[in-house]
Motif scaffolding. Structure first.
Motif, short mmCIF file in Angstrom:
data_model
loop_
_atom_site.label_atom_id
_atom_site.label_comp_id
_atom_site.label_asym_id
_atom_site.label_seq_id
_atom_site.Cartn_x
_atom_site.Cartn_y
_atom_site.Cartn_z
N LEU A 11 0.84 -1.20 0.00
CA LEU A 11 0.00 0.00 0.00
C LEU A 11 0.88 1.26 0.00
CD1 LEU A 11 -2.79 -1.05 2.53
CD2 LEU A 11 -3.12 -0.50 0.11
N HIS A 14 2.40 1.75 -3.50
CA HIS A 14 1.44 2.32 -4.45
C HIS A 14 1.23 3.81 -4.16
CE1 HIS A 14 0.54 -1.38 -6.46
NE2 HIS A 14 0.08 -1.97 -5.37
N ARG A 15 1.08 4.14 -2.88
CA ARG A 15 0.87 5.54 -2.51
C ARG A 15 2.06 6.41 -2.93
NH1 ARG A 15 1.68 6.30 3.35
NH2 ARG A 15 3.77 6.44 2.53
N SER A 42 -3.19 5.83 -13.27
CA SER A 42 -4.48 5.15 -13.20
C SER A 42 -4.30 3.71 -12.72
CB SER A 42 -5.14 5.17 -14.57
OG SER A 42 -6.34 4.49 -14.55
N ARG A 45 -3.52 3.75 -8.94
CA ARG A 45 -4.72 4.05 -8.15
C ARG A 45 -5.62 2.82 -8.04
NH1 ARG A 45 -6.17 9.85 -10.78
NH2 ARG A 45 -4.94 11.15 -9.36
N ALA A 46 -5.82 2.13 -9.16
CA ALA A 46 -6.66 0.93 -9.16
C ALA A 46 -6.05 -0.15 -8.27
CB ALA A 46 -6.84 0.42 -10.58
N LEU A 48 -4.01 0.29 -5.74
CA LEU A 48 -4.11 0.73 -4.35
C LEU A 48 -5.52 0.49 -3.82
CD1 LEU A 48 -2.77 2.39 -1.97
CD2 LEU A 48 -3.97 4.34 -2.94
N GLU A 49 -6.54 0.86 -4.59
CA GLU A 49 -7.91 0.67 -4.15
C GLU A 49 -8.24 -0.81 -3.97
OE1 GLU A 49 -10.44 2.71 -6.91
OE2 GLU A 49 -9.51 4.65 -6.46
N ASN A 50 -7.80 -1.64 -4.90
CA ASN A 50 -8.06 -3.07 -4.81
C ASN A 50 -7.38 -3.68 -3.58
OD1 ASN A 50 -9.04 -5.61 -5.64
ND2 ASN A 50 -7.10 -6.06 -6.63
N ALA A 52 -6.35 -2.10 -0.88
CA ALA A 52 -6.96 -1.55 0.33
C ALA A 52 -8.28 -2.25 0.63
CB ALA A 52 -7.18 -0.04 0.18
N ARG A 53 -9.05 -2.54 -0.40
CA ARG A 53 -10.34 -3.21 -0.22
C ARG A 53 -10.15 -4.63 0.34
NH1 ARG A 53 -12.38 -1.41 -4.39
NH2 ARG A 53 -11.60 -2.72 -5.89
N PRO A 59 -15.92 -1.66 5.78
CA PRO A 59 -15.97 -0.22 5.49
C PRO A 59 -16.07 0.57 6.77
CG PRO A 59 -18.07 -1.23 4.94
CD PRO A 59 -17.14 -2.33 5.36
#
Length: 77
Positions: A11, A14-15, A42, A45-46, A48-50, A52-53, A59
């Motif tokens: 993470l 990616h950040r 892009s 970001r994708a 990182l979001e994946n 993190a999820r 949530p």
């Protein structure tokens, strides 16, 4: 299965990449370079979001702010 430490390191990576690409986009670039960096941004970001999820599947939602409480001497019992 990745450990939490490995996921957190990814993470951060990616950040950091996202920050680096933002800095690069502020510089003078050719159209081709800009397009490449935007596509990499892009992708990062994708990713990182994946990650993190999957790392934090619950949530976290902040409660709405409550009304501020003010002291009114006439309401003291």
């Amino acid at each position: 299965m990745m450990t939490l430490e490995v996921k957190l390191a990814r993470l951060r990576t990616h950040r950091n990449n996202i920050h680096r690409y933002h800095r690069l986009l502020k510089t003078r670039l050719s159209d081709l370079e800009r397009e490449y960096i935007e596509s990499r941004l892009s992708e990062q970001r994708a990713a990182l979001e994946n990650l993190a999820r999957t790392t934090f599947p619950i949530p976290f939602k902040m409660p709405p702010p409550s009304q501020p409480q003010t002291f009114r001497p006439d309401e003291v019992a």
